[in-house]
Design a protein around this motif. Structure first.
Motif, mmCIF file in Angstrom:
data_model
loop_
_atom_site.group_PDB
_atom_site.id
_atom_site.type_symbol
_atom_site.label_atom_id
_atom_site.label_comp_id
_atom_site.label_asym_id
_atom_site.label_seq_id
_atom_site.Cartn_x
_atom_site.Cartn_y
_atom_site.Cartn_z
ATOM 1 N N THR A 1 0.832 -1.202 0.000
ATOM 2 C CA THR A 1 0.000 0.000 0.000
ATOM 3 C C THR A 1 0.866 1.251 0.000
ATOM 4 N N LEU A 2 1.857 1.287 0.871
ATOM 5 C CA LEU A 2 2.713 2.462 0.983
ATOM 6 C C LEU A 2 3.520 2.711 -0.294
ATOM 7 N N ILE A 3 4.279 1.708 -0.711
ATOM 8 C CA ILE A 3 5.198 1.897 -1.839
ATOM 9 C C ILE A 3 4.454 2.016 -3.165
ATOM 10 N N ILE A 4 3.521 1.101 -3.413
ATOM 11 C CA ILE A 4 2.844 1.076 -4.712
ATOM 12 C C ILE A 4 1.707 2.097 -4.775
ATOM 13 N N SER A 5 0.755 1.999 -3.852
ATOM 14 C CA SER A 5 -0.455 2.830 -3.935
ATOM 15 C C SER A 5 -0.246 4.282 -3.525
ATOM 16 N N LEU A 6 0.628 4.515 -2.549
ATOM 17 C CA LEU A 6 0.736 5.869 -2.010
ATOM 18 C C LEU A 6 2.011 6.615 -2.400
ATOM 19 N N ILE A 7 2.980 5.934 -2.986
ATOM 20 C CA ILE A 7 4.190 6.637 -3.444
ATOM 21 C C ILE A 7 4.307 6.590 -4.966
ATOM 22 N N LEU A 8 4.456 5.377 -5.524
ATOM 23 C CA LEU A 8 4.738 5.279 -6.961
ATOM 24 C C LEU A 8 3.536 5.610 -7.853
ATOM 25 N N THR A 9 2.382 5.023 -7.572
ATOM 26 C CA THR A 9 1.223 5.240 -8.437
ATOM 27 C C THR A 9 0.840 6.717 -8.547
ATOM 28 N N PRO A 10 0.817 7.489 -7.463
ATOM 29 C CA PRO A 10 0.517 8.916 -7.637
ATOM 30 C C PRO A 10 1.522 9.635 -8.547
ATOM 31 N N ILE A 11 2.780 9.239 -8.469
ATOM 32 C CA ILE A 11 3.788 9.841 -9.351
ATOM 33 C C ILE A 11 3.470 9.507 -10.806
ATOM 34 N N TRP A 12 3.165 8.231 -11.080
ATOM 35 C CA TRP A 12 2.865 7.825 -12.465
ATOM 36 C C TRP A 12 1.605 8.527 -12.973
ATOM 37 N N LEU A 13 0.573 8.616 -12.132
ATOM 38 C CA LEU A 13 -0.668 9.279 -12.551
ATOM 39 C C LEU A 13 -0.434 10.763 -12.817
ATOM 40 N N SER A 14 0.384 11.378 -12.000
ATOM 41 C CA SER A 14 0.714 12.781 -12.188
ATOM 42 C C SER A 14 1.414 13.000 -13.530
ATOM 43 N N ILE A 15 2.334 12.120 -13.849
ATOM 44 C CA ILE A 15 3.054 12.205 -15.127
ATOM 45 C C ILE A 15 2.113 11.921 -16.300
ATOM 46 N N MET A 16 1.333 10.844 -16.195
ATOM 47 C CA MET A 16 0.464 10.435 -17.299
ATOM 48 C C MET A 16 -0.614 11.461 -17.631
ATOM 49 N N TYR A 17 -1.245 12.010 -16.607
ATOM 50 C CA TYR A 17 -2.414 12.858 -16.823
ATOM 51 C C TYR A 17 -2.135 14.335 -16.570
ATOM 52 N N ASN A 18 -0.844 14.669 -16.432
ATOM 53 C CA ASN A 18 -0.428 16.062 -16.271
ATOM 54 C C ASN A 18 -1.207 16.742 -15.139
ATOM 55 N N GLN A 19 -1.335 16.026 -14.046
ATOM 56 C CA GLN A 19 -1.993 16.550 -12.843
ATOM 57 C C GLN A 19 -0.904 16.882 -11.821
ATOM 58 N N PRO A 20 -1.091 17.949 -11.049
ATOM 59 C CA PRO A 20 -0.103 18.188 -9.987
ATOM 60 C C PRO A 20 -0.133 17.042 -8.973
ATOM 61 N N LEU A 21 1.009 16.728 -8.441
ATOM 62 C CA LEU A 21 1.106 15.614 -7.491
ATOM 63 C C LEU A 21 0.290 15.876 -6.226
ATOM 64 N N THR A 22 -0.063 17.113 -5.982
ATOM 65 C CA THR A 22 -0.861 17.469 -4.808
ATOM 66 C C THR A 22 -2.364 17.441 -5.095
ATOM 67 N N SER A 23 -2.764 17.080 -6.294
ATOM 68 C CA SER A 23 -4.171 17.118 -6.707
ATOM 69 C C SER A 23 -5.016 16.079 -5.969
ATOM 70 N N TRP A 24 -6.199 16.497 -5.514
ATOM 71 C CA TRP A 24 -7.119 15.569 -4.860
ATOM 72 C C TRP A 24 -7.739 14.607 -5.855
ATOM 73 N N VAL A 25 -7.628 14.913 -7.143
ATOM 74 C CA VAL A 25 -8.087 13.965 -8.166
ATOM 75 C C VAL A 25 -7.274 12.676 -8.050
ATOM 76 N N ILE A 26 -6.012 12.819 -7.714
ATOM 77 C CA ILE A 26 -5.135 11.662 -7.524
ATOM 78 C C ILE A 26 -5.281 11.100 -6.109
ATOM 79 N N TRP A 27 -5.268 11.956 -5.094
ATOM 80 C CA TRP A 27 -5.190 11.504 -3.713
ATOM 81 C C TRP A 27 -6.503 11.065 -3.094
#
Length: 176
Positions: free
Chosen positions: A112-138
């Motif tokens: 959960t920590l490494i995959i869901s809460l660290i890496l996946t938000p980074i990938w989603l931010s890159i893929m969808y050009n969303q800021p890493l702080t976006s609630w759309v991701i979090w």
């Protein structure tokens, strides 16, 4: 001691890979920013049988095959890296170890920590050009973590305890 690869191991790995694809791509729930599935169940078995490296390889193969057959979004290599790391975590916590509440919970926690809460938000931010702080991701990610962490911990424990590893490895001619 290194495991010798044999036909039983390749066949078992193939069946577990197919099960991961089915649980992830066909029976899983997925939107643009969240994915919920029980693909971790065959990864528990794979981790118990094959260890961190081969479970990581099997998870990568399942991710690649699933993407080729049932693509729901554009391919992104970060998620394939996630698959390898998650497989490695399962192998680390369950290979040649008794399944306890401690390793079941720690395995779910680190995934959960490494995959869901660290890496996946980074990938989603890159893929969808969303800021890493976006609630759309979090938003969805935090809800998923809160719901799935206890479910996954319990499933890790019970699936791991139900599998008769000594009998299975003996019947499949795995060298331990």
């Amino acid at each position: 001691m290194k495991q010798k690869i044999n036909v039983h191991m390749v066949t078992t790995m193939g069946l577990l890979i197919a099960l991961i694809v089915i649980l992830s791509r066909i029976l899983g729930f997925e939107t643009q920013f969240i994915k919920i599935s029980f693909e971790f169940v065959p990864k528990i078995v794979m981790g118990m049988l094959f260890g961190p490296f081969w479970t990581g390889v099997g998870a990568v193969l399942a991710d690649t095959i699933g993407m080729m057959l049932f693509a729901r979004a554009a391919f992104f290599p970060g998620f394939t890296l996630n698959a390898f790391i998650a497989g490695g975590i399962y192998g680390y916590f369950f290979y040649k170890k008794e399944v306890t509440w401690k390793n079941a919970i720690l395995c779910a926690f680190f995934n959960t920590l490494i995959i869901s809460l660290i890496l996946t938000p980074i990938w989603l931010s890159i893929m969808y050009n969303q800021p890493l702080t976006s609630w759309v991701i979090w938003g969805p990610r935090l809800v998923k973590a809160a719901v799935m962490l206890p479910i996954q911990s319990i499933m890790n424990y019970f699936v791991g305890r139900v599998i008769p590893m000594k009998q299975l490895t003996k019947n499949l001619h795995f060298s331990k």
